[in-house]
Design an enzyme around this catalytic site. Structure first.
Site, PDB file in Angstrom:
ATOM      1  N   HIS A   1       0.821  -1.209   0.000  1.00  0.00           N
ATOM      2  CA  HIS A   1       0.000   0.000   0.000  1.00  0.00           C
ATOM      3  C   HIS A   1       0.860   1.265   0.000  1.00  0.00           C
ATOM      4  CE1 HIS A   1      -3.269   2.606   1.964  1.00  0.00           C
ATOM      5  NE2 HIS A   1      -3.821   2.135   0.876  1.00  0.00           N
TER       6      HIS A   1
ATOM      7  N   LYS B   1      -3.762  10.888   5.460  1.00  0.00           N
ATOM      8  CA  LYS B   1      -3.328   9.967   6.526  1.00  0.00           C
ATOM      9  C   LYS B   1      -2.176  10.642   7.271  1.00  0.00           C
ATOM     10  CE  LYS B   1      -3.920   6.904   2.646  1.00  0.00           C
ATOM     11  NZ  LYS B   1      -5.115   6.144   2.879  1.00  0.00           N
TER      12      LYS B   1
ATOM     13  N   ASP C   1       1.556  18.164  19.658  1.00  0.00           N
ATOM     14  CA  ASP C   1       2.333  19.043  20.551  1.00  0.00           C
ATOM     15  C   ASP C   1       3.322  19.954  19.843  1.00  0.00           C
ATOM     16  OD1 ASP C   1       0.952  17.927  22.628  1.00  0.00           O
ATOM     17  OD2 ASP C   1       2.621  16.769  23.437  1.00  0.00           O
TER      18      ASP C   1
END
Length: 470
Positions: free
Chosen positions: A206, A389, A394
């Site tokens: 993938h 994706k 932070d």
């Protein structure tokens, strides 16, 4: 009938003896018992576990990684952020995924920004072009890219292309033959041909990787197909691709050459594929934008990318923002997200409101609701199909690549993600997320999704039961 039940019993025992996660074991056992004929066929084609097969020999893997990469272990002035040192070490210790400094990261959020840049880089290639794609479509855009590659091959540039055989089932073989006739080396990843069908169809490459001259690379969620520009139906396509210039391209190159060895059995370790950036007339960057290219797959002893997700989520102090087209998390990831949210971390998940896979959309609804009930802010993107994706946390770390937050990406597919430790890149990716969030609706604003009627809730529960198999 007796014979059928004997076969069912043998199949269920086979599932049990494989020692998978209990949820996946139970799902396969129920499918085989309650829909025996269809269940047995699906188990033969998709369920038999071939993880222990040594599809890439350890000796060759060691040669590819260490012979080519040991020269990069010592990098001058390499500073690993203390709070992320354990994550960096995790990837180095498990798969020799080295951290590289001196990177420039460009974030592209649609096909209109990605493909013109790619074609420009292809036109400027001097030595080699490597493409590793899940889908390389025979459409107007695919032919445009193929023609550009053929043109470079005829100029003497080495061009290698890997495409996934199942991902490209609908593509005529003549398309790839034309590329071969044009001087391109083309190979299919795990070609599926009966009777070897059952051993390969469930484990797909993938990854989306592109490397040009060893100094410029791409990684992300976009394949080569027209829908990444035009969208599907009336839905625009929203995706994320990273263009990387700098040291991390060596990690992309390593990932491609391992895949190339697997499909072609050609061991490429020449240092010409890992050039000194200054010798290629590219501007030499000097910064501490640190990046690791991490791959995972069913043959790996540990699910590295999933481990990276869990580590980042549990280490977050202020926020975690995630975009994924499919939300079918396995238990470790879901537990980490719920733990972070209940500990007061600002956890946000952004998924498409309308998926390109209706069954997967139904299966994900209960997971999204469960995350919401634990304090996660769930957003549903409405302006098109969100295929991005990525995760940012932070203002210090991002990951972006081919990995969805689902069982298939974490456990069955061969995937690749960039993990980037850099405040500037994290702030830019955070802004990308916040812009996408403006095009989304909160799950909590959709009462019918929070409190579905009985039949819908039952259907969601039934589809969830099969989520480990999707």
């Amino acid at each position: 009938m007796t014979l059928l039940w004997m076969i069912i019993a043998v199949a269920v025992i086979h599932v049990l003896m494989d020692n998978r996660q209990p949820a996946k074991t139970m799902a396969w056992a129920l499918v085989i018992i309650f829909v025996p004929v269809i269940g047995l066929v699906f188990y033969l084609f998709f369920g038999i576990n071939h993880r222990k097969e040594r599809m890439v020999s350890q000796r060759s893997l060691d040669q590819l990684t260490k012979r080519s990469m040991l020269g990069f272990v010592e990098q001058k002035n390499l500073r690993v952020p203390e709070r992320h040192k354990q994550l960096v070490d995790l990837f180095v210790n498990q798969s020799f995924s080295l951290p590289f400094k001196d990177n420039q990261i460009d974030i592209m959020t649609d096909g209109y920004s990605f493909f013109p840049e790619l074609l420009k880089d292809i036109a400027q290639a001097k030595h080699h072009i490597h493409l590793d794609m899940y889908i390389f479509e025979d459409d107007a855009l695919g032919r445009l890219v193929a023609d550009a590659l053929i043109s470079k091959a005829r100029e003497g540039v080495m061009v290698r292309v890997i495409y996934d055989d199942v991902g490209c089932w609908n593509v005529r073989h003549d398309f790839y033959e034309e590329m071969r006739e044009g001087g391109i080396e083309v190979a299919a990843y795990l070609p599926v041909r009966f009777p070897s069908f059952t051993s390969k169809v469930n484990y797909r490459n993938h990854r989306k990787l592109i490397i040009i001259d060893g100094v410029t690379g791409y990684i992300g969620g976009m394949n080569i197909a027209m829908r990444y520009v035009k969208g599907i139906g009336e839905q625009p396509w929203r995706d994320t691709m990273l263009r990387i210039t700098g040291g991390a391209v060596y990690g992309l190159q390593r990932a491609f050459l391992i895949d190339w060895y697997f499909v072609d059995r050609t061991l490429i370790t020449d240092r010409v594929y890992y050039p000194q950036l200054s010798t290629m007339n590219y501007e030499l960057l000097t910064n501490n934008c640190l990046a690791q290219i991490v791959t995972s797959g069913p043959t790996n002893p540990y699910p590295e990318i999933m481990q990276g997700y869990v580590r980042i989520i549990l280490a977050a102090r202020r926020y975690i923002y995630i975009e994924t087209p499919y939300f079918l998390p396995n238990e470790p990831v879901l537990f980490a997200l719920k733990t972070a949210a209940m500990a007061g971390v600002d956890v946000r998940i952004l998924c498409p409101r309308r998926s390109d896979a209706r069954f997967v959309e139904w299966a994900s609804r209960s997971y999204l609701r469960e995350a919401y009930e634990a304090g996660v802010q769930v957003y549903l993107y409405e302006t098109g199909f969100l295929h991005s994706k990525m995760m940012v946390s932070d203002d210090s770390i991002i990951t972006c690549g081919s990995t969805n937050v689902d069982f298939r990406s974490f456990e069955n597919n061969f995937e690749a993600n960039a993990f980037i430790y850099d405040e500037g890149t994290a702030l830019r990716m955070k802004n990308v997320f916040l812009r996408d969030q403006e095009q989304a609706v909160l799950l909590s604003d959709l009462p019918y999704r929070i409190h579905p009627k009985f039949m819908k809730r039952l259907w969601e529960s039934l589809t969830r039961l099969l989520s480990p198999l999707l």
